[in-house]
Motif scaffolding. Sequence first.
Motif, mmCIF file in Angstrom:
data_model
loop_
_atom_site.group_PDB
_atom_site.id
_atom_site.type_symbol
_atom_site.label_atom_id
_atom_site.label_comp_id
_atom_site.label_asym_id
_atom_site.label_seq_id
_atom_site.Cartn_x
_atom_site.Cartn_y
_atom_site.Cartn_z
ATOM 1 N N PHE A 74 -11.562 -10.122 10.191
ATOM 2 C CA PHE A 74 -11.531 -8.876 9.856
ATOM 3 C C PHE A 74 -11.208 -8.745 8.782
ATOM 4 C CE2 PHE A 74 -10.725 -8.860 14.886
ATOM 5 C CZ PHE A 74 -11.918 -8.419 15.188
ATOM 6 N N LEU A 75 -11.595 -7.147 7.728
ATOM 7 C CA LEU A 75 -11.366 -7.265 6.666
ATOM 8 C C LEU A 75 -10.611 -5.725 6.322
ATOM 9 C CD1 LEU A 75 -12.202 -7.734 3.234
ATOM 10 C CD2 LEU A 75 -13.443 -6.513 3.610
ATOM 11 N N ILE A 76 -9.407 -6.277 6.171
ATOM 12 C CA ILE A 76 -8.821 -4.621 6.306
ATOM 13 C C ILE A 76 -8.392 -4.226 5.195
ATOM 14 C CG2 ILE A 76 -5.855 -4.268 6.634
ATOM 15 C CD1 ILE A 76 -7.802 -5.144 9.327
ATOM 16 N N TYR A 77 -8.838 -2.675 4.867
ATOM 17 C CA TYR A 77 -8.649 -2.382 3.348
ATOM 18 C C TYR A 77 -7.166 -1.102 3.837
ATOM 19 C CZ TYR A 77 -10.895 0.445 -0.376
ATOM 20 O OH TYR A 77 -10.396 1.005 -1.867
ATOM 21 N N LEU A 78 -6.808 -1.070 2.359
ATOM 22 C CA LEU A 78 -5.718 0.312 2.769
ATOM 23 C C LEU A 78 -5.882 1.296 1.718
ATOM 24 C CD1 LEU A 78 -2.428 -2.408 3.509
ATOM 25 C CD2 LEU A 78 -3.844 -1.524 5.395
ATOM 26 N N SER A 79 -5.825 2.721 1.735
ATOM 27 C CA SER A 79 -5.689 2.631 0.656
ATOM 28 C C SER A 79 -4.688 4.819 0.777
ATOM 29 C CB SER A 79 -6.898 3.902 0.795
ATOM 30 O OG SER A 79 -7.228 4.684 0.026
ATOM 31 N N PRO A 80 -3.530 4.475 0.099
ATOM 32 C CA PRO A 80 -2.693 5.559 -0.164
ATOM 33 C C PRO A 80 -3.019 6.965 0.066
ATOM 34 C CG PRO A 80 -2.236 3.984 -1.759
ATOM 35 C CD PRO A 80 -3.748 3.552 -1.075
ATOM 36 N N ALA A 116 1.043 -1.540 0.481
ATOM 37 C CA ALA A 116 0.105 0.119 -0.043
ATOM 38 C C ALA A 116 0.897 1.161 0.067
ATOM 39 C CB ALA A 116 -0.709 -0.026 0.891
ATOM 40 N N LEU A 117 1.216 1.090 0.541
ATOM 41 C CA LEU A 117 3.259 2.073 0.652
ATOM 42 C C LEU A 117 3.508 2.414 -0.506
ATOM 43 C CD1 LEU A 117 4.431 1.784 4.481
ATOM 44 C CD2 LEU A 117 3.008 4.015 3.689
ATOM 45 N N GLN A 118 3.343 1.852 -1.660
ATOM 46 C CA GLN A 118 4.052 1.861 -2.596
ATOM 47 C C GLN A 118 3.022 2.674 -4.101
ATOM 48 O OE1 GLN A 118 5.870 -2.178 -3.776
ATOM 49 N NE2 GLN A 118 7.152 -2.098 -2.186
ATOM 50 N N GLY A 119 2.065 2.772 -3.455
ATOM 51 C CA GLY A 119 0.741 3.460 -3.975
ATOM 52 C C GLY A 119 -0.241 2.018 -4.409
ATOM 53 N N ASN A 120 -0.582 1.393 -3.719
ATOM 54 C CA ASN A 120 -1.912 0.020 -4.674
ATOM 55 C C ASN A 120 -2.720 0.208 -3.320
ATOM 56 O OD1 ASN A 120 -0.397 -0.784 -6.629
ATOM 57 N ND2 ASN A 120 1.516 -1.374 -5.063
ATOM 58 N N ILE A 121 -3.753 0.443 -4.136
ATOM 59 C CA ILE A 121 -4.670 -0.319 -3.005
ATOM 60 C C ILE A 121 -4.884 -1.821 -2.283
ATOM 61 C CG2 ILE A 121 -7.716 -0.552 -2.484
ATOM 62 C CD1 ILE A 121 -7.546 2.228 -4.686
ATOM 63 N N LYS A 178 3.478 11.645 -4.066
ATOM 64 C CA LYS A 178 3.878 10.460 -3.571
ATOM 65 C C LYS A 178 2.952 10.217 -2.381
ATOM 66 C CE LYS A 178 8.419 10.789 -1.084
ATOM 67 N NZ LYS A 178 9.730 11.882 -0.125
ATOM 68 N N VAL A 179 3.623 8.809 -1.937
ATOM 69 C CA VAL A 179 2.699 8.839 -0.388
ATOM 70 C C VAL A 179 3.677 8.935 0.301
ATOM 71 C CG1 VAL A 179 2.069 6.327 0.113
ATOM 72 C CG2 VAL A 179 1.711 6.430 -1.914
ATOM 73 N N ILE A 180 2.539 9.916 1.170
ATOM 74 C CA ILE A 180 2.818 10.049 2.683
ATOM 75 C C ILE A 180 2.223 9.673 3.402
ATOM 76 C CG2 ILE A 180 2.933 12.927 1.362
ATOM 77 C CD1 ILE A 180 0.294 13.638 2.779
ATOM 78 N N GLU A 181 1.042 8.793 3.284
ATOM 79 C CA GLU A 181 0.299 7.945 3.731
ATOM 80 C C GLU A 181 -0.681 7.010 3.521
ATOM 81 O OE1 GLU A 181 -1.665 10.274 7.005
ATOM 82 O OE2 GLU A 181 -2.599 11.292 5.662
#
Length: 795
Positions: free
Chosen positions: A328-334, A311-316, A340-343
């Motif tokens: 649990f379902l974990i959903y990551l959004s950069p 996710a830190l590389q810019g991927n959902i 540039k990914v800041i968080e």
Amino acid sequence: MSITDRNGIITHVNQSFCGLSKYSEAELIGESYSMLNPDYTAKTFIEEVTMTVTEGKVWQRQLQAFAKDGSPYWVHATIVPIYDENGEIIQFISLDIDVTAKVLTNRPYKRTVENLLNIEHALDQSSVVVITNRQGVITYVNDKFCKLSQYSSDELVGQTHQIVNSGFHPKSFFKDMWQTIGDGAIWQGEVQNRAKDGTYYWVNTTIVPFLDSKGRPYQYISIRTDITDCKETERALKLALKNDFRQTVRNLQNAVFKYTDNGCGGITITLIEGKTAKKLGFSEENITPEEMHKLFSKEEITTYLGHLTHALQGNIVQFELPYASRTFLIYLSPNFDNQKVIEVVGTVIDISDRIQAEKLVEHMAYYDYLTGLPNRRLFRKHTKEIIKQAAHNDDTIGIMFIDLDHFKHVNDSMGHSIGDQLLITIGERLQSCVRKGDMVARLGGDEFVILFTSTEISEVNKVATRIVEKVSQPFYFENHHIFVTPSIGICMFPDDGDDFDTLMNNADTAMYVVKEKGRNNFQFFTEELHHNAKEKHVLEQELQQALQEQQFELYYQPKFNLQTNEITGVEALIRWNHPSKGTLFPATFLSLIEETGLIIPIGQWVLETACLQAKQWQDQGLPAISMSVNISSRQFKHPSFSKLVKDTLANIDLPAHQLNLEITENLLEGVSYSQSILQPLREMGIQISLDDFGTGYSSLHALKNLPITQVKIGRAFIQELSANNQAVVKTIIDLANNFELDVIAEGVETAEQAAILQGLGCNEMQGFLYSKPLPKEQIEALLHTIFYSTMKELP
């Protein structure tokens, strides 16, 4: 107690019936028993009851039904017909005794019911459950649906889902859904609905079609989980990005967190809020590498860290995390700044209930409720995968189609609970015959199928032999000894087909060959079988067209009285003027029209055409000779047979005494029933001949108790008039004389046969010696010739 009209439509139920079925009186009136049992058909029910009561017996059966909430129950039913002043049945009264408790004491069935109840309980606790019929009308809802939609059960049952339609989704959305489930496939998606108070809610929906024995949906079960909180989280996150993030997400049901790259190959949690985080005891301070190593294995940490890094590389990124007996379902959004990914913002949703529901839905969708074996849907899916692998690996697989012989008789005579126990045990026996990697499945009813992976014909042959031996061994249930046998068809990939449907059809074709050859055996598919099956199918299609396009024609074979040299009557015999094959005789197609049911409309055409011809000859001034029409077993047992005969004579205005119905002894297994059909016809004046007399099972009994007017000596006795056969023929003639019946010999082909028969006392004959069957024009010419020659001899 319940009452139906003569067509099987319920007209009255008492409160005990409503209490047992859990339907109201208003819901039942106007419906048929198919509402309680999807296998019920009014036509079959009425035929069976009518046949039973006309034999002077009481119709009693143990039946299984399903209450409104889907739970099964059993009754011992006694059905009594009500007659009008003309003796016609106008109603049926069913008196039912609840025997559910007794049935459930049977261990195999009790275990199955417990499993079903456990599944039902688990679904009711975790999910919204709705059952609809084929048209989408709601037939069952659980409490969770009522609570979520704010409608009561009474308000929902009988409605469609239009009652909760929010208008959010386009028509194409539901069109695609219906297309999917209508094809028997499972549909999954997210749906926004509207509650009774106008508020909106979201559900994750899985719809599972329940298929009948032909693979067609007859009802749908919808399993839903409430995902309104998840949708609210998505909305709140969008709002939070514009406002105070921490304050906004703190009161969310789900957990929300943020993290950044710590520059050392790891991550730094900068925020974690939400009720789920609080419940689990997570905060920015206690989510440290040390704590994580206490909670998860090294392999799990490596996997999860890989997701976070991705996710830190810019991927959902989306993944599931098992923790503390929950999922649990974990959903990551950069989040980006200047590309540039800041968080990364993550959400944590508890999907434990949904996972449990999905497992139950999967079991219901892919496994047979009774035997626990894979069902048609799973077998199809698995076989298609194996076919792909086999094609890639140049491997051989086998499919075995198994149908139980006379299983319906077990259900009808001993009840469905015994039948169900039998199916469970057969499933176990089949599994004991195959290898570990092979799949045994139940398609429905009494049909099973087996998939053999990486096999050879010799191995499948051995298993088929073993199955015939094992299934043919007796079964013991409740002091009953039950015997059934299997008919098995087998085909091999790739020799007999390279796709699922072709292989199944070919195995089915081979199985039906076994049925035709006497059952209790197995048959491998061959090209010759395929050719024969194809010809049979084509012939069936052509037969349906033949009636519409008037390709049938009646020929007439005269019957002669040797003492008076007169034609006493003719027998109507059907011919098919096939457009490419020429004139076909009944032996070519008679068994097929019996099998397909075409004998009913074709038999009606024969009866009406023959009677009309007799009337036309009468109007031409020819003598009033008898017109004989052959009646098949299926025609004779049809509920409207008597009415058809009466209406035909009335419509054509043909005197009843000119019609002679020819029936064979194998129609007379139930003498009481036969008498109830034949006696009213005989009282009208209709003549009744017993064809092929002496070749049946109880000739003397039939002569004594049925209103027969003539016996036809079987062709088999005439063809070889040995001393023994002459003795039999003499006995038949004497019996007929004693009962004051006419006698005719059919199939007379030589003068020697005629002389012997006359010497034995038979003076009426039919056969090629006198005339072959003739078309209308030729038989008319013969009748005119004989009639006018007789007229010239008169003084």
